[in-house]
Design an enzyme around this catalytic site. Sequence first.
Site, PDB file in Angstrom:
ATOM      1  N   CYS A   3      32.877  47.193  32.123  1.00 59.27           N
ATOM      2  CA  CYS A   3      33.079  45.748  32.325  1.00 59.27           C
ATOM      3  C   CYS A   3      33.781  45.481  33.645  1.00 59.27           C
ATOM      4  CB  CYS A   3      33.879  45.162  31.176  1.00 59.27           C
ATOM      5  SG  CYS A   3      32.958  45.039  29.644  1.00 59.27           S
ATOM      6  N   LEU A   4      34.791  46.297  33.949  1.00 56.10           N
ATOM      7  CA  LEU A   4      35.503  46.131  35.219  1.00 56.10           C
ATOM      8  C   LEU A   4      34.572  46.329  36.396  1.00 56.10           C
ATOM      9  CD1 LEU A   4      38.978  47.865  34.772  1.00 56.10           C
ATOM     10  CD2 LEU A   4      38.539  45.477  35.314  1.00 56.10           C
ATOM     11  N   ASN A   5      33.730  47.356  36.323  1.00 63.75           N
ATOM     12  CA  ASN A   5      32.810  47.607  37.429  1.00 63.75           C
ATOM     13  C   ASN A   5      31.820  46.467  37.617  1.00 63.75           C
ATOM     14  OD1 ASN A   5      33.707  49.922  38.685  1.00 63.75           O
ATOM     15  ND2 ASN A   5      32.640  51.272  37.274  1.00 63.75           N
ATOM     16  N   ALA A   7      32.412  43.267  36.906  1.00 59.30           N
ATOM     17  CA  ALA A   7      33.181  42.182  37.519  1.00 59.30           C
ATOM     18  C   ALA A   7      33.448  42.485  38.990  1.00 59.30           C
ATOM     19  CB  ALA A   7      34.490  41.975  36.772  1.00 59.30           C
ATOM     20  N   GLN A  44      36.823  31.308  75.655  1.00 61.18           N
ATOM     21  CA  GLN A  44      36.564  32.724  75.399  1.00 61.18           C
ATOM     22  C   GLN A  44      37.251  33.235  74.142  1.00 61.18           C
ATOM     23  OE1 GLN A  44      37.708  34.841  78.944  1.00 61.18           O
ATOM     24  NE2 GLN A  44      35.985  34.048  80.141  1.00 61.18           N
ATOM     25  N   GLY A 104      43.743  25.393  63.545  1.00 63.42           N
ATOM     26  CA  GLY A 104      45.106  24.971  63.836  1.00 63.42           C
ATOM     27  C   GLY A 104      45.756  24.347  62.615  1.00 63.42           C
ATOM     28  N   GLU A 128      41.138  42.572  39.032  1.00 67.83           N
ATOM     29  CA  GLU A 128      40.086  43.588  38.855  1.00 67.83           C
ATOM     30  C   GLU A 128      40.423  44.862  39.629  1.00 67.83           C
ATOM     31  OE1 GLU A 128      38.219  43.028  36.525  1.00 67.83           O
ATOM     32  OE2 GLU A 128      37.876  40.888  36.425  1.00 67.83           O
ATOM     33  N   THR A 130      43.983  46.383  42.042  1.00 72.68           N
ATOM     34  CA  THR A 130      44.641  46.156  43.328  1.00 72.68           C
ATOM     35  C   THR A 130      44.024  47.050  44.395  1.00 72.68           C
ATOM     36  OG1 THR A 130      46.291  47.870  42.934  1.00 72.68           O
ATOM     37  CG2 THR A 130      46.828  45.616  42.175  1.00 72.68           C
ATOM     38  N   PHE A 148      46.492  59.265  40.021  1.00 69.25           N
ATOM     39  CA  PHE A 148      46.920  58.022  39.418  1.00 69.25           C
ATOM     40  C   PHE A 148      48.308  58.118  38.783  1.00 69.25           C
ATOM     41  CE2 PHE A 148      42.352  57.558  39.613  1.00 69.25           C
ATOM     42  CZ  PHE A 148      42.225  56.246  40.041  1.00 69.25           C
TER      43      PHE A 148
END
Length: 149
Positions: A3-5, A7, A44, A104, A128, A130, A148
């Site tokens: 599911c994470l992949n 998203a 420029q 600006g 999803e 960091t 990890f």
Amino acid sequence: LGCLNEARFGIVFGALGAGRDCLEAAIAYASDREVFDKPLSGYQLTQAKLAEMALELGKGMLLAERIGRLKDNGTLRPEHVSMGKLNNVRAALQIAREARTILGANGITLEYPVMRHANNLESVLTYEGTSEVHLLVIGQALTGVGAFR
């Protein structure tokens, strides 16, 4: 993780939409804004900023297309998606920040989409996974060693 992949895969493309909108807003603004009797786009430094933004957007689009083809072929791996999310959100956020400098003080108003996209991309950078998590996923794919913990 599946599911994470999914998203994250969507974010690879969605972030570029925000970046493209910021670039288009910056081009339109620079074309319309007169500074010392000529358009801001005629300077420029402005052209260099726009060119850099377009370059990053183009690279992100190529990466997203490649990741999409890997998915279509059934060879997409989590580290591919991590690379895409990490790169494209970073690129889109940099485009938004650069667009804000071209606009600006108008770059922080709600009259233009730039600040809204920048704020949204700041949150996308975190959810999803960091940047650090994606770096570790890519690092593990490169070295074969998980870091990890």
